[in-house]
Design a protein around this motif. Sequence first.
Motif, PDB file in Angstrom:
ATOM      1  N   ALA A 278       0.853  -1.193   0.000  1.00  0.00           N
ATOM      2  CA  ALA A 278       0.000   0.000   0.000  1.00  0.00           C
ATOM      3  C   ALA A 278       0.881   1.232   0.000  1.00  0.00           C
ATOM      4  CB  ALA A 278      -0.928  -0.004   1.203  1.00  0.00           C
ATOM      5  N   PHE A 279       0.470   2.240  -0.775  1.00  0.00           N
ATOM      6  CA  PHE A 279       1.220   3.483  -0.896  1.00  0.00           C
ATOM      7  C   PHE A 279       0.253   4.658  -0.763  1.00  0.00           C
ATOM      8  CE2 PHE A 279       3.452   0.218  -3.233  1.00  0.00           C
ATOM      9  CZ  PHE A 279       4.786   0.429  -2.943  1.00  0.00           C
ATOM     10  N   GLU A 280       0.827   5.836  -0.607  1.00  0.00           N
ATOM     11  CA  GLU A 280       0.010   7.049  -0.579  1.00  0.00           C
ATOM     12  C   GLU A 280       0.833   8.235  -1.061  1.00  0.00           C
ATOM     13  OE1 GLU A 280      -0.953   8.927   3.205  1.00  0.00           O
ATOM     14  OE2 GLU A 280       0.432   7.561   4.224  1.00  0.00           O
ATOM     15  N   ASP A 281       0.143   9.266  -1.493  1.00  0.00           N
ATOM     16  CA  ASP A 281       0.744  10.566  -1.729  1.00  0.00           C
ATOM     17  C   ASP A 281      -0.265  11.610  -1.263  1.00  0.00           C
ATOM     18  OD1 ASP A 281      -1.168  10.775  -3.762  1.00  0.00           O
ATOM     19  OD2 ASP A 281       0.241  10.217  -5.346  1.00  0.00           O
ATOM     20  N   ALA A 282      -0.093  12.850  -1.626  1.00  0.00           N
ATOM     21  CA  ALA A 282      -0.982  13.905  -1.128  1.00  0.00           C
ATOM     22  C   ALA A 282      -2.398  13.749  -1.664  1.00  0.00           C
ATOM     23  CB  ALA A 282      -0.430  15.273  -1.508  1.00  0.00           C
ATOM     24  N   GLN A 283      -2.556  13.080  -2.812  1.00  0.00           N
ATOM     25  CA  GLN A 283      -3.866  13.001  -3.449  1.00  0.00           C
ATOM     26  C   GLN A 283      -4.581  11.663  -3.256  1.00  0.00           C
ATOM     27  OE1 GLN A 283      -1.079  14.163  -5.386  1.00  0.00           O
ATOM     28  NE2 GLN A 283      -1.672  16.217  -4.666  1.00  0.00           N
ATOM     29  N   ASN A 284      -3.832  10.554  -3.218  1.00  0.00           N
ATOM     30  CA  ASN A 284      -4.465   9.241  -3.307  1.00  0.00           C
ATOM     31  C   ASN A 284      -3.859   8.201  -2.365  1.00  0.00           C
ATOM     32  OD1 ASN A 284      -6.125   9.980  -5.664  1.00  0.00           O
ATOM     33  ND2 ASN A 284      -4.186   9.953  -6.792  1.00  0.00           N
ATOM     34  N   ILE A 285      -4.634   7.127  -2.177  1.00  0.00           N
ATOM     35  CA  ILE A 285      -4.151   5.886  -1.585  1.00  0.00           C
ATOM     36  C   ILE A 285      -4.043   4.869  -2.718  1.00  0.00           C
ATOM     37  CG2 ILE A 285      -4.660   3.988   0.013  1.00  0.00           C
ATOM     38  CD1 ILE A 285      -3.983   6.548   1.428  1.00  0.00           C
ATOM     39  N   TYR A 286      -2.969   4.080  -2.722  1.00  0.00           N
ATOM     40  CA  TYR A 286      -2.753   3.081  -3.758  1.00  0.00           C
ATOM     41  C   TYR A 286      -2.622   1.703  -3.102  1.00  0.00           C
ATOM     42  CZ  TYR A 286      -1.402   7.357  -6.224  1.00  0.00           C
ATOM     43  OH  TYR A 286      -1.364   8.634  -6.755  1.00  0.00           O
ATOM     44  N   ILE A 287      -3.516   0.785  -3.461  1.00  0.00           N
ATOM     45  CA  ILE A 287      -3.464  -0.574  -2.935  1.00  0.00           C
ATOM     46  C   ILE A 287      -3.024  -1.498  -4.064  1.00  0.00           C
ATOM     47  CG2 ILE A 287      -4.736  -2.418  -1.782  1.00  0.00           C
ATOM     48  CD1 ILE A 287      -6.747  -0.317  -0.831  1.00  0.00           C
ATOM     49  N   VAL A 288      -1.860  -2.101  -3.899  1.00  0.00           N
ATOM     50  CA  VAL A 288      -1.284  -2.958  -4.937  1.00  0.00           C
ATOM     51  C   VAL A 288      -1.614  -4.407  -4.614  1.00  0.00           C
ATOM     52  CG1 VAL A 288       0.799  -3.606  -6.182  1.00  0.00           C
ATOM     53  CG2 VAL A 288       0.593  -1.302  -5.205  1.00  0.00           C
ATOM     54  N   MET A 289      -2.179  -5.099  -5.583  1.00  0.00           N
ATOM     55  CA  MET A 289      -2.598  -6.478  -5.346  1.00  0.00           C
ATOM     56  C   MET A 289      -2.513  -7.304  -6.623  1.00  0.00           C
ATOM     57  SD  MET A 289      -6.483  -5.345  -4.608  1.00  0.00           S
ATOM     58  CE  MET A 289      -7.030  -3.890  -5.461  1.00  0.00           C
TER      59      MET A 289
END
Length: 583
Positions: free
Chosen positions: A201-212
């Motif tokens: 899982a990642f994040e930046d100022a705009q979004n959350i990113y779930i890698v699967m």
Amino acid sequence: MGHCCSKSVTFAVDDDKRPETLPSEVHSTTNGATSSNKNTPAHSFSSSPFQTHYPAGVDPSPSWTPKKFFKWPFPPPSPAKPITSEIMKRQATRKVKESPVATEVESGEAERAEPTLDKTFGFSKNLCAKYELGKEVGRGHFGHTCSGKAKKGQFKNQPVAIKIISKAKMTTAIAIEDVRREVKILKALSGHENTVKFYDAFEDAQNIYIVMELCEGGELLDRILSRGGRYAEDDAKTIVVQILRVVAFCHLQGVVHRDLKPENFLFATRDEDAPLKIIDFGLSDFSRPDERLNDIVGSAYYVAPEVLHRSYSIEADIWSIGVIAYILLCGSRPFWSRTESGIFRSVLRADPNYNDSPWPNVSPEAKDFVKRLLNKDHRKRMTTAQALGHPWLRDEKHSIPLDIQTFKLVKSYVRATSFKRAALKALSKALTQDHIIYLRAQFNHLEPKDGFVTLDNFRLALAKNMTDTMKESRIPDILIAMESLSYKGMYFEEFCAAAISTYQIEALEEWESIASTAFAYFEQEGNKVTTVEELAQEMNLGASAYNLLKDWIRTSDGKLSLLGYTKFLHGVTVRSSHNARRQ
């Protein structure tokens, strides 16, 4: 908690949720790597519930599913409320005009009181360094999913799916907590063969990113459509078994999915025998012992009656599986209407149709299986583990998993009175072979030593299957109430008495025969002279219930009658006890 209202309740439906105003684009679930945008014209309804791929110019039937969040009617407010509110507003305005200094102070305090949402999750911020984003492959209510590829590490060059959730849409603390919970659940449960694998899982100022894991085989919905709208019975078994196994694992961990539907199951590859994967835990929640959930979420066609009544637990998922099984076997939905409110009324009041084609050609075992999942009384539904032991699915290729209901029932049994335990022991002697097979499987999961189990066996069985979500949902707390098993062993015969549900047995067609046989055993070994006062005390009821209970005791010898025995097993519901108090 639900809301009470003396007037009849109607379901509130927004205009933008009605089929008459369908959007021109209907998107699949966010975790999928399968569906592109599909056009669904308004007013295009047919007997089939699914969209099919017709040539240009031919209207398809809808695959539209109403929005996940439903409005629920609230009691009408007091007529005095608007008047009082308006008076208070005018008084506040008058004070502000009289005191400009106060206005500045109050506005400053309001600014300072405005809460700032913390949208930092503590995830890594270097998504682009590790993964390459590709094209969009799915879109849902809370985000969209893109394909991707790992740039480095053990998954280098491996295709992945990356779910992107916008932080701008997280406008409340609850929404933020939902995302945290989704990641936590997905990470903990991804070890199961039928759960989509979580990578990071990642994040930046705009979004959350779930890698699967990228599932390239498409949705279960698409497979159903490709087969003409329904599955052959033997093929349907293969699908249902996989769904039950993964949902049983979720329930053992104390997780209720709350949005089970064909769109949320993907095939790992395009092969016909590819494994099925459950996705999208965005609406999932923890189902803690002795607690009920009350928020109405899910998809309308698959929502359980108790969800609409705002009091539910893991049994709501069982209902959704029943709807999926019904669709697989006959190609249509068991509950349907043109509006959301109509669907809800159908779920609450209507019975599925088992008479029209193709049901006459479906095996009796398959019909019984679906009926026992779609019982409107959630207490009478089979659990996922029991469903896997049902005659329709009984097969050497799959085992019956550990059932969390076993722990709940044994907990109640060890805390019951000796009279109630005697009644349950008599009932256990009248059980059918189907129940014995299920109970033997549960007993073996506890790994008995010298033919009996103790509290340590229950503790080790949970530890063997534990993930982080089991701790979060506080499932091990059940063991605290089973402390008496530390000092005694429970042999299989008593385990059968402890781990059976009277409600589920009542749902069987042969219930009357079972009850009569059980009562004969109870007469021999457990029935005793009792008074109305003693019986009320046994059932934790007050004097207001005496009129209800007196008919349960035979006047000839002062013991429970057959009616009294079955009612005693069943217990007095809240509604019954209220009725007794009014008498």
